[in-house]
Enzyme design. Sequence first.
Site, PDB file in Angstrom:
ATOM      1  N   ASN A 281      -3.687  -2.678   5.350  1.00 10.42           N
ATOM      2  CA  ASN A 281      -3.065  -3.779   4.617  1.00 10.42           C
ATOM      3  C   ASN A 281      -2.123  -3.174   3.581  1.00 10.42           C
ATOM      4  O   ASN A 281      -2.574  -2.630   2.583  1.00 10.42           O
ATOM      5  CB  ASN A 281      -4.148  -4.621   3.937  1.00 10.42           C
ATOM      6  CG  ASN A 281      -3.559  -5.697   3.051  1.00 10.42           C
ATOM      7  OD1 ASN A 281      -2.383  -6.027   3.165  1.00 10.42           O
ATOM      8  ND2 ASN A 281      -4.374  -6.241   2.166  1.00 10.42           N
ATOM      9  N   TRP A 282      -0.829  -3.293   3.839  1.00 12.35           N
ATOM     10  CA  TRP A 282       0.148  -2.678   2.921  1.00 12.35           C
ATOM     11  C   TRP A 282       0.439  -3.538   1.701  1.00 12.35           C
ATOM     12  O   TRP A 282       1.194  -3.132   0.826  1.00 12.35           O
ATOM     13  CB  TRP A 282       1.455  -2.395   3.677  1.00 12.35           C
ATOM     14  CG  TRP A 282       1.387  -1.216   4.593  1.00 12.35           C
ATOM     15  CD1 TRP A 282       0.333  -0.375   4.788  1.00 12.35           C
ATOM     16  CD2 TRP A 282       2.438  -0.732   5.445  1.00 12.35           C
ATOM     17  NE1 TRP A 282       0.655   0.593   5.706  1.00 12.35           N
ATOM     18  CE2 TRP A 282       1.941   0.394   6.131  1.00 12.35           C
ATOM     19  CE3 TRP A 282       3.734  -1.156   5.705  1.00 12.35           C
ATOM     20  CZ2 TRP A 282       2.712   1.114   7.047  1.00 12.35           C
ATOM     21  CZ3 TRP A 282       4.504  -0.450   6.619  1.00 12.35           C
ATOM     22  CH2 TRP A 282       3.996   0.680   7.281  1.00 12.35           C
ATOM     23  N   LYS A 283      -0.085  -4.737   1.672  1.00 14.76           N
ATOM     24  CA  LYS A 283       0.146  -5.633   0.527  1.00 14.76           C
ATOM     25  C   LYS A 283       1.648  -5.724   0.246  1.00 14.76           C
ATOM     26  O   LYS A 283       2.428  -5.844   1.172  1.00 14.76           O
ATOM     27  CB  LYS A 283      -0.650  -5.141  -0.678  1.00 14.76           C
ATOM     28  CG  LYS A 283      -2.093  -4.792  -0.307  1.00 14.76           C
ATOM     29  CD  LYS A 283      -2.925  -4.444  -1.487  1.00 14.76           C
ATOM     30  CE  LYS A 283      -4.261  -3.916  -1.010  1.00 14.76           C
ATOM     31  NZ  LYS A 283      -5.300  -4.050  -1.998  1.00 14.76           N
TER      32      LYS A 283
ATOM     33  N   HIS B 255      -7.768 -12.963   2.172  1.00 17.51           N
ATOM     34  CA  HIS B 255      -7.846 -11.731   1.375  1.00 17.51           C
ATOM     35  C   HIS B 255      -8.107 -12.103  -0.087  1.00 17.51           C
ATOM     36  O   HIS B 255      -7.578 -13.088  -0.596  1.00 17.51           O
ATOM     37  CB  HIS B 255      -6.552 -10.923   1.503  1.00 17.51           C
ATOM     38  CG  HIS B 255      -6.690  -9.547   0.945  1.00 17.51           C
ATOM     39  ND1 HIS B 255      -6.592  -9.284  -0.410  1.00 17.51           N
ATOM     40  CD2 HIS B 255      -6.975  -8.360   1.550  1.00 17.51           C
ATOM     41  CE1 HIS B 255      -6.797  -7.989  -0.600  1.00 17.51           C
ATOM     42  NE2 HIS B 255      -7.031  -7.402   0.559  1.00 17.51           N
TER      43      HIS B 255
ATOM     44  N   GLU C 140      -7.034 -11.004  -2.782  1.00 13.99           N
ATOM     45  CA  GLU C 140      -5.860 -11.101  -3.657  1.00 13.99           C
ATOM     46  C   GLU C 140      -5.161 -12.453  -3.471  1.00 13.99           C
ATOM     47  O   GLU C 140      -4.586 -12.995  -4.407  1.00 13.99           O
ATOM     48  CB  GLU C 140      -4.903  -9.923  -3.394  1.00 13.99           C
ATOM     49  CG  GLU C 140      -5.465  -8.647  -4.004  1.00 13.99           C
ATOM     50  CD  GLU C 140      -5.014  -7.362  -3.335  1.00 13.99           C
ATOM     51  OE1 GLU C 140      -4.025  -7.387  -2.577  1.00 13.99           O
ATOM     52  OE2 GLU C 140      -5.669  -6.336  -3.571  1.00 13.99           O
TER      53      GLU C 140
ATOM     54  N   GLU D  30     -15.092  -7.331   2.375  1.00 13.10           N
ATOM     55  CA  GLU D  30     -14.382  -6.576   1.341  1.00 13.10           C
ATOM     56  C   GLU D  30     -14.920  -6.964  -0.032  1.00 13.10           C
ATOM     57  O   GLU D  30     -14.484  -7.979  -0.611  1.00 13.10           O
ATOM     58  CB  GLU D  30     -12.884  -6.892   1.396  1.00 13.10           C
ATOM     59  CG  GLU D  30     -12.224  -6.528   2.703  1.00 13.10           C
ATOM     60  CD  GLU D  30     -10.752  -6.225   2.476  1.00 13.10           C
ATOM     61  OE1 GLU D  30     -10.365  -5.077   2.675  1.00 13.10           O
ATOM     62  OE2 GLU D  30     -10.012  -7.126   2.069  1.00 13.10           O
TER      63      GLU D  30
ATOM     64  N   GLY E 173      -9.064  -1.554  -4.382  1.00 10.28           N
ATOM     65  CA  GLY E 173      -8.061  -0.946  -5.267  1.00 10.28           C
ATOM     66  C   GLY E 173      -8.643  -0.350  -6.531  1.00 10.28           C
ATOM     67  O   GLY E 173      -7.912  -0.018  -7.461  1.00 10.28           O
TER      68      GLY E 173
ATOM     69  N   SER F 120     -11.421   0.580  -1.036  1.00  8.10           N
ATOM     70  CA  SER F 120     -11.263   1.995  -1.410  1.00  8.10           C
ATOM     71  C   SER F 120     -11.698   2.961  -0.310  1.00  8.10           C
ATOM     72  O   SER F 120     -12.284   4.021  -0.592  1.00  8.10           O
ATOM     73  CB  SER F 120     -11.986   2.290  -2.733  1.00  8.10           C
ATOM     74  OG  SER F 120     -11.410   1.512  -3.773  1.00  8.10           O
TER      75      SER F 120
ATOM     76  N   GLY G 186      -6.333  -0.497   2.175  1.00  8.99           N
ATOM     77  CA  GLY G 186      -5.128  -0.771   1.397  1.00  8.99           C
ATOM     78  C   GLY G 186      -4.445   0.522   0.991  1.00  8.99           C
ATOM     79  O   GLY G 186      -3.698   1.126   1.761  1.00  8.99           O
ATOM     80  N   GLY G 187      -4.734   0.972  -0.227  1.00 11.54           N
ATOM     81  CA  GLY G 187      -4.026   2.114  -0.828  1.00 11.54           C
ATOM     82  C   GLY G 187      -3.893   3.330   0.075  1.00 11.54           C
ATOM     83  O   GLY G 187      -2.801   3.910   0.197  1.00 11.54           O
TER      84      GLY G 187
END
Length: 254
Positions: free
Chosen positions: A12-14, A99, A101, A171, A177, A216, A237-238
């Site tokens: 997930n590149w957000k 998600h 976010e 998640e 994150g 993470s 993600g990151g």
Amino acid sequence: MSQPRTPVFAANWKMCHGPVETGAFVGRFAPRHVRRDDATVVVFPPAISLPAFAAAVSGRPDLEFGVQDVHTEVKGAHTSGIAAAMVPATGATWGLAGHSERRREFGDTDADVGRKLVRLLEAGLRPVLCVGETLEERESGRLETVLHTQIREALRPLDREDRSRLVYAYEPVWAIGTGRTASPDDAAEAHAIVRDRLAQADGCDAEGSVILYGGSVKPANIEALLAASGVDGVLVGGASLDPESWASICAAGG
Ligand code: PEP
């Protein structure tokens, strides 16, 4: 009989990697990633980068991709919205819904998430339903209630056949994150809760459902998480933003 569960490695590149960086990423990732027949690799770039991603992976059908969000409505006066029906023309075949976010920053409710799942399925996309608890919910003993509610309400508008087409991502919000990862035991416990809830839902193939862990994940912890009971892959993600790190994650468990 349940279907065998094929592991999924999802990125997930957000709101990172626009069209130019997307091309550069694939140029570095694709040669490092050896095609796997035993797992699915899927990237969720920002919507504006979907055409660039599609162009960069042409000739690599093993590198699948999807949209991070769609609107609850089919079409109309919803400035900035993306209709699910518009997505397949980009070549994308997957879609995220729920998600944390989106829930936190845009106020997506469980009912909205259910409507988005309907839209994704109508468009022939494969949805990933994201669920997870906040730290406060976990510490007050509400893990199971939160996961059950999120799943029950999101599945409510789906018919039996559609329910069997979902992938799930557990998640924990406190691990997204933050650098703080759920332990393999925490992940196994939550995945068992999700699978138990699916077993109670009409039309769901609980044993055949793919449930990803997200929060993470990085090259240093991927193997331990994949080894946890009931963890069928990851949503990252990151650590998916760097081609070497993502290639190393996608090589895990093989
Ligand atoms: C995510 O955004 O779904 C996620 C799990 O992020 P991170 O890996 O950065 O925690």
